[in-house]
Design a protein around this motif. Structure first.
Motif, PDB file in Angstrom:
ATOM      1  N   ARG A  65       0.819  -1.209   0.000  1.00  0.00           N
ATOM      2  CA  ARG A  65       0.000   0.000   0.000  1.00  0.00           C
ATOM      3  C   ARG A  65       0.858   1.267   0.000  1.00  0.00           C
ATOM      4  O   ARG A  65       0.429   2.308  -0.515  1.00  0.00           O
ATOM      5  CB  ARG A  65      -0.945  -0.014   1.206  1.00  0.00           C
ATOM      6  CG  ARG A  65      -1.939   1.102   1.199  1.00  0.00           C
ATOM      7  CD  ARG A  65      -3.178   0.819   2.014  1.00  0.00           C
ATOM      8  NE  ARG A  65      -2.964   0.769   3.448  1.00  0.00           N
ATOM      9  CZ  ARG A  65      -3.955   0.813   4.364  1.00  0.00           C
ATOM     10  NH1 ARG A  65      -5.210   0.914   3.962  1.00  0.00           N
ATOM     11  NH2 ARG A  65      -3.705   0.743   5.645  1.00  0.00           N
ATOM     12  N   VAL A  66       2.055   1.202   0.560  1.00  0.00           N
ATOM     13  CA  VAL A  66       2.929   2.383   0.553  1.00  0.00           C
ATOM     14  C   VAL A  66       3.966   2.324  -0.565  1.00  0.00           C
ATOM     15  O   VAL A  66       4.528   3.350  -0.943  1.00  0.00           O
ATOM     16  CB  VAL A  66       3.646   2.558   1.916  1.00  0.00           C
ATOM     17  CG1 VAL A  66       2.625   2.725   3.020  1.00  0.00           C
ATOM     18  CG2 VAL A  66       4.585   1.408   2.216  1.00  0.00           C
ATOM     19  N   ARG A  67       4.219   1.130  -1.098  1.00  0.00           N
ATOM     20  CA  ARG A  67       5.227   1.001  -2.154  1.00  0.00           C
ATOM     21  C   ARG A  67       4.789   1.670  -3.447  1.00  0.00           C
ATOM     22  O   ARG A  67       5.579   2.350  -4.103  1.00  0.00           O
ATOM     23  CB  ARG A  67       5.515  -0.480  -2.421  1.00  0.00           C
ATOM     24  CG  ARG A  67       6.623  -0.716  -3.453  1.00  0.00           C
ATOM     25  CD  ARG A  67       6.840  -2.195  -3.683  1.00  0.00           C
ATOM     26  NE  ARG A  67       5.694  -2.823  -4.303  1.00  0.00           N
ATOM     27  CZ  ARG A  67       5.460  -2.800  -5.613  1.00  0.00           C
ATOM     28  NH1 ARG A  67       6.295  -2.158  -6.429  1.00  0.00           N
ATOM     29  NH2 ARG A  67       4.407  -3.408  -6.122  1.00  0.00           N
ATOM     30  N   MET A  73       6.328   8.425  -7.259  1.00  0.00           N
ATOM     31  CA  MET A  73       7.182   9.587  -7.013  1.00  0.00           C
ATOM     32  C   MET A  73       8.548   9.406  -7.674  1.00  0.00           C
ATOM     33  O   MET A  73       9.156  10.377  -8.131  1.00  0.00           O
ATOM     34  CB  MET A  73       7.332   9.811  -5.505  1.00  0.00           C
ATOM     35  CG  MET A  73       6.093  10.406  -4.866  1.00  0.00           C
ATOM     36  SD  MET A  73       6.299  10.805  -3.123  1.00  0.00           S
ATOM     37  CE  MET A  73       6.293   9.187  -2.395  1.00  0.00           C
ATOM     38  N   ARG A  74       9.013   8.165  -7.745  1.00  0.00           N
ATOM     39  CA  ARG A  74      10.284   7.902  -8.417  1.00  0.00           C
ATOM     40  C   ARG A  74      10.168   8.224  -9.901  1.00  0.00           C
ATOM     41  O   ARG A  74      11.076   8.818 -10.489  1.00  0.00           O
ATOM     42  CB  ARG A  74      10.663   6.425  -8.227  1.00  0.00           C
ATOM     43  CG  ARG A  74      12.077   6.089  -8.702  1.00  0.00           C
ATOM     44  CD  ARG A  74      12.367   4.612  -8.483  1.00  0.00           C
ATOM     45  NE  ARG A  74      12.104   4.215  -7.110  1.00  0.00           N
ATOM     46  CZ  ARG A  74      12.106   2.956  -6.700  1.00  0.00           C
ATOM     47  NH1 ARG A  74      12.337   1.978  -7.538  1.00  0.00           N
ATOM     48  NH2 ARG A  74      11.875   2.674  -5.427  1.00  0.00           N
ATOM     49  N   ALA A  79      11.048  12.199 -14.467  1.00  0.00           N
ATOM     50  CA  ALA A  79      10.451  13.093 -15.457  1.00  0.00           C
ATOM     51  C   ALA A  79      10.847  14.552 -15.207  1.00  0.00           C
ATOM     52  O   ALA A  79      11.024  15.327 -16.156  1.00  0.00           O
ATOM     53  CB  ALA A  79       8.934  12.957 -15.431  1.00  0.00           C
ATOM     54  N   MET A  80      10.995  14.923 -13.941  1.00  0.00           N
ATOM     55  CA  MET A  80      11.310  16.315 -13.602  1.00  0.00           C
ATOM     56  C   MET A  80      12.752  16.668 -13.945  1.00  0.00           C
ATOM     57  O   MET A  80      13.031  17.778 -14.418  1.00  0.00           O
ATOM     58  CB  MET A  80      11.052  16.543 -12.108  1.00  0.00           C
ATOM     59  CG  MET A  80       9.584  16.532 -11.718  1.00  0.00           C
ATOM     60  SD  MET A  80       9.341  16.624  -9.929  1.00  0.00           S
ATOM     61  CE  MET A  80      10.012  18.249  -9.563  1.00  0.00           C
ATOM     62  N   VAL A  81      13.681  15.756 -13.674  1.00  0.00           N
ATOM     63  CA  VAL A  81      15.098  16.020 -13.950  1.00  0.00           C
ATOM     64  C   VAL A  81      15.694  14.814 -14.682  1.00  0.00           C
ATOM     65  O   VAL A  81      16.535  14.087 -14.151  1.00  0.00           O
ATOM     66  CB  VAL A  81      15.882  16.319 -12.650  1.00  0.00           C
ATOM     67  CG1 VAL A  81      15.559  17.697 -12.129  1.00  0.00           C
ATOM     68  CG2 VAL A  81      15.563  15.281 -11.567  1.00  0.00           C
ATOM     69  N   ALA A  93      14.866  10.994  -2.119  1.00  0.00           N
ATOM     70  CA  ALA A  93      15.154  11.038  -0.682  1.00  0.00           C
ATOM     71  C   ALA A  93      14.228  12.034   0.020  1.00  0.00           C
ATOM     72  O   ALA A  93      13.695  11.756   1.104  1.00  0.00           O
ATOM     73  CB  ALA A  93      16.618  11.414  -0.452  1.00  0.00           C
ATOM     74  N   ILE A  94      14.041  13.188  -0.604  1.00  0.00           N
ATOM     75  CA  ILE A  94      13.136  14.199  -0.043  1.00  0.00           C
ATOM     76  C   ILE A  94      11.720  13.642   0.031  1.00  0.00           C
ATOM     77  O   ILE A  94      10.998  13.842   1.027  1.00  0.00           O
ATOM     78  CB  ILE A  94      13.174  15.484  -0.890  1.00  0.00           C
ATOM     79  CG1 ILE A  94      14.544  16.169  -0.763  1.00  0.00           C
ATOM     80  CG2 ILE A  94      12.061  16.448  -0.471  1.00  0.00           C
ATOM     81  CD1 ILE A  94      14.765  17.303  -1.752  1.00  0.00           C
ATOM     82  N   ALA A  95      11.310  12.933  -1.015  1.00  0.00           N
ATOM     83  CA  ALA A  95       9.956  12.375  -1.060  1.00  0.00           C
ATOM     84  C   ALA A  95       9.731  11.373   0.067  1.00  0.00           C
ATOM     85  O   ALA A  95       8.670  11.359   0.693  1.00  0.00           O
ATOM     86  CB  ALA A  95       9.715  11.710  -2.412  1.00  0.00           C
TER      87      ALA A  95
END
Length: 207
Positions: A65-67, A73-74, A79-81, A93-95
């Motif tokens: 459920r948390v994976r 987010m990974r 996609a962001m960088v 790590a921040i996430a």
């Protein structure tokens, strides 16, 4: 009717998972029985055994459920960088730190794994599954560190395996200490600063 029955089954499963989080977080994994979880959820013993074969099956469902949100987010970080390997590791790590604060399910699992789990008897398989999950993630992070070293983003003498284990220990340590006393520091607001401290040290390794 069939749709309602399916929805009711999913709701029952969710109630059991929520109850498991509460009881495991309070009493620990070893000292908790499936019957206690069913009682906490206000359901019958038969209900929990309909959805979960045993305690490990239930824990697997909690971790799944948390994976999935973390995997999302990974992908967002990539996609962001897309061309910034260290940036991707940094964002992940921040996430993880912020999810511990913002997501009650993630926070419950962190509490159970770090504070409420003794790896004995019927809980021993949890240690193996936790290690498998950690090692899978560590392999990916180590590869990115190696690529960052090869690209000159990190010093040539940086050890990718040590950097990976240092990062994992650093993040786990922050989560553990925040769970001990959330009022002592603001993990959510300071997540970026805390992670950046680690990467600044990594970049300034002596030759």
């Amino acid at each position: 009717m069939a749709r309602r029955t399916k929805e009711e089954a999913l709701e029952t499963r969710s109630q059991l998972l929520d109850a498991a989080e509460r009881v495991f977080s309070d009493k620990g994994v070893t000292n908790t029985s499936l019957n206690e979880i069913a009682e906490n959820a206000g359901l019958t013993r038969g209900a929990i055994y309909w959805h979960f074969r045993n305690k490990m099956d239930l824990i697997d469902a909690l971790m799944e459920r948390v994976r999935l949100p973390l995997e999302d987010m990974r992908e967002q970080a990539e996609a962001m960088v897309p061309d910034d390997l260290l940036g991707q590791i940094r964002l992940n790590a921040i996430a993880v730190l912020r999810q511990t604060v913002r997501d009650p399910h993630h926070r419950a699992i962190a509490t159970i794994i770090l504070q409420k789990c003794e790896y004995v008897d019927d809980v021993l398989p949890l240690k193996q599954r936790h290690l498998e999950s950690r090692n899978e993630c560590a392999t990916e992070v180590e590869q990115r560190f190696q690529e960052a070293i090869a690209a000159g983003v990190l010093p040539a003498n940086c050890n990718a395996r040590l950097a990976t284990m240092a990062l994992f220990s650093y993040v786990d340590g922050l989560v553990y200490n925040w769970l001990l006393e959330p009022e002592y520091f603001d993990l959510d607001a300071d997540a970026e600063k805390l992670v950046d401290l680690f990467f600044e040290g990594l970049r300034r390794q002596p030759v």
